[in-house]
Design an enzyme around this catalytic site. Sequence first.
Site, PDB file in Angstrom:
ATOM      1  N   ASP A 150      15.158  30.447 -16.600  1.00 11.22           N
ATOM      2  CA  ASP A 150      13.996  30.917 -17.345  1.00 11.22           C
ATOM      3  C   ASP A 150      12.726  30.320 -16.733  1.00 11.22           C
ATOM      4  O   ASP A 150      12.673  29.121 -16.439  1.00 11.22           O
ATOM      5  CB  ASP A 150      14.129  30.471 -18.815  1.00 11.22           C
ATOM      6  CG  ASP A 150      13.103  31.129 -19.710  1.00 11.22           C
ATOM      7  OD1 ASP A 150      13.410  32.181 -20.285  1.00 11.22           O
ATOM      8  OD2 ASP A 150      11.996  30.568 -19.838  1.00 11.22           O
ATOM      9  N   ASN A 158       0.910  34.639 -18.769  1.00 14.28           N
ATOM     10  CA  ASN A 158       0.367  35.943 -19.147  1.00 14.28           C
ATOM     11  C   ASN A 158      -0.973  35.812 -19.865  1.00 14.28           C
ATOM     12  O   ASN A 158      -1.907  36.594 -19.620  1.00 14.28           O
ATOM     13  CB  ASN A 158       1.363  36.681 -20.054  1.00 14.28           C
ATOM     14  CG  ASN A 158       2.480  37.352 -19.276  1.00 14.28           C
ATOM     15  OD1 ASN A 158       2.313  37.711 -18.114  1.00 14.28           O
ATOM     16  ND2 ASN A 158       3.627  37.525 -19.914  1.00 14.28           N
ATOM     17  N   HIS A 163      -1.146  40.093 -17.728  1.00  8.62           N
ATOM     18  CA  HIS A 163       0.228  40.579 -17.543  1.00  8.62           C
ATOM     19  C   HIS A 163       0.524  41.039 -16.109  1.00  8.62           C
ATOM     20  O   HIS A 163       1.652  40.837 -15.630  1.00  8.62           O
ATOM     21  CB  HIS A 163       0.522  41.694 -18.547  1.00  8.62           C
ATOM     22  CG  HIS A 163       0.683  41.182 -19.955  1.00  8.62           C
ATOM     23  ND1 HIS A 163       1.866  40.652 -20.416  1.00  8.62           N
ATOM     24  CD2 HIS A 163      -0.203  41.104 -20.977  1.00  8.62           C
ATOM     25  CE1 HIS A 163       1.712  40.267 -21.681  1.00  8.62           C
ATOM     26  NE2 HIS A 163       0.461  40.537 -22.045  1.00  8.62           N
ATOM     27  N   ASP A 167       3.716  39.735 -13.981  1.00  8.95           N
ATOM     28  CA  ASP A 167       4.690  40.552 -13.253  1.00  8.95           C
ATOM     29  C   ASP A 167       4.833  40.072 -11.808  1.00  8.95           C
ATOM     30  O   ASP A 167       5.935  40.055 -11.249  1.00  8.95           O
ATOM     31  CB  ASP A 167       4.257  42.021 -13.258  1.00  8.95           C
ATOM     32  CG  ASP A 167       4.440  42.687 -14.615  1.00  8.95           C
ATOM     33  OD1 ASP A 167       5.109  42.087 -15.482  1.00  8.95           O
ATOM     34  OD2 ASP A 167       3.912  43.792 -14.799  1.00  8.95           O
ATOM     35  N   GLU A 193      11.342  36.979 -18.966  1.00 14.29           N
ATOM     36  CA  GLU A 193      11.300  36.006 -17.875  1.00 14.29           C
ATOM     37  C   GLU A 193      12.660  35.334 -17.675  1.00 14.29           C
ATOM     38  O   GLU A 193      12.750  34.277 -17.043  1.00 14.29           O
ATOM     39  CB  GLU A 193      10.234  34.945 -18.151  1.00 14.29           C
ATOM     40  CG  GLU A 193      10.515  34.024 -19.318  1.00 14.29           C
ATOM     41  CD  GLU A 193      10.034  34.558 -20.668  1.00 14.29           C
ATOM     42  OE1 GLU A 193       9.776  33.726 -21.565  1.00 14.29           O
ATOM     43  OE2 GLU A 193       9.916  35.782 -20.824  1.00 14.29           O
TER      44      GLU A 193
END
Length: 283
Positions: A150, A158, A163, A167, A193
């Site tokens: 993770d 973010n 965002h 990504d 994630e």
Amino acid sequence: MPFDEQDRLQYANAVYRGIFLGGREGSFTLSELLRYGFEHRTGTVIKSGDVEAFIADLYTRRRKIGPHQAFETDLMDGRWFFMNQTVLPNGWILIVGTDITALKHNEKTLRQAAETDPLTGLANRRRMFSLLDRALARMATEPFCLALVDIDRFKGINDRFGHPAGDTVLKHFADRVRHRLGTAGSFGRIGGEEFILLLPGLDIGEAERRLHTLCADIPPLPLGSGRSSIVYTASAGLTAASASDSAEAIVHRADQALYLAKAAGRDRVTTLTRETELAGRIA
């Protein structure tokens, strides 16, 4: 292509002879066709590598399934054919083949799309859990370890950078692990994630060392245009599969290990075996 009651080929067009006989003329039994193809790498793919066993199995079914049979076969040259077989009243067998190579390639493309995470290009949840089921089925001969990985404080990334930058972090991390892992395991994104890693053929100590290598020293991600680079870390929960594990059980144990890694301050690998899990329950 008609075969007589002795399974001797009576006629074949140029396409069939090119596929199975390299263009040779003459009359051949089905067994001779298959042996010739196996020896010269033409015709039907025999995955077992044992042409005699293939022929024996074929003859247990060839005239006993019914007057009509349809099946697909893949060829040594990469093509696929759909074969319709009819057993005639006089004992002859008529086979008509249709080239379906383009259709099979389309099916493969669609299947790959259905099993691939569109953002990172990694295997998606569906594909990874299918691989996990296969790994569990092979547990007796090939042990494996599983990790959940993770990206730490991903929501903060973010919130701070947006965002699209988030990504980019996911793709950056996926590319890094994929490059370092190579063919030594299977790596996929299962949501948000969170990633999953299968490491076959390793004991827990070897798997832990491999996982530390994969997750350590992640380089900052430059955003360009004078913007700050994104510095991020990852945490992982690792476990070894046991003979009594279900897919749900081993994933749950890895998830517990990941929770412990987060609780201990993140940016680390935590290992939880089935034995230590049971000991914790008893205590």
